[in-house]
Write a protein that holds these residues in place. Structure first.
Motif: not given
Length: 187
Positions: A139-143
């Protein structure tokens, strides 16, 4: 007391501090309560240095991160929140609608079999949550466009680029047994 990464192993160093950054990568304003990035090294390289920030919704509390550990300090007490190998990013986002932002991070974990997952900490409630399916999914976060997005990818070994198979919004939700869980609401 600090932790440093040596050849893939975390080591405790007593009486030594890490060199702080000359300036933070992102600096949320003192008045803001919207979704914001504190820092994100996930696309730029390994996090170095110790950084700190104060959020308006938590007066008297200083949040600190040294790349491996995230903690809060209030009234001289250190409160550990979560760890990573490393913590790639920290975002502030109200996941449960209480008006107080949670701390959300993309975190690597492991030695040999390294995965990516999401950690979130609801400081107001004193509770931590993980979105983690070790060796099945990363799982990755992107803004993007002022919104925090979560991406899901099949677990990939040897630092290969995985294909994003799902994307959605990160939130805290109650499951059938009443327990609160960190979830990705797929688009």
């Amino acid at each position: 007391m600090k932790y440093i990464l040596l050849g893939g192993l975390a080591a405790l160093v007593m009486g030594t501090s890490l060199v702080p950054l000359t300036a933070p990568l992102f600096a949320p304003s003192a008045e803001s309560t919207g979704t914001e990035a504190w820092f994100d090294f996930s696309l730029e390289g390994y996090p170095r240095g110790e950084r700190e920030i104060v959020l308006p919704e938590y007066p008297g509390t200083v949040f600190r991160c040294d790349g491996l550990n995230l903690w809060a300090e209030k009234a001289g007490e250190e409160i550990p929140l979560y760890s990573g190998m490393p913590i790639w990013s920290v975002y502030f986002c109200d996941l449960n609608g209480d008006g107080k932002r949670e701390l959300c991070s993309q975190v690597s974990w492991g030695s040999g079999m390294i995965d990516e997952h999401i950690e979130a900490y609801d400081y107001a409630a004193g509770e931590g949550y993980s979105l983690w399916e070790r060796c099945d999914y990363d799982y990755f976060l992107r803004f993007e466009d002022g919104e925090l997005k979560t991406c899901k990818s099949p677990y990939v070994r040897f630092f290969e680029n995985g294909e994003i198979t799902a994307e959605g919004k990160l939130s805290l939700a109650k499951c059938e047994n009443g327990k609160t869980m960190l979830v990705m609401e797929e688009n």
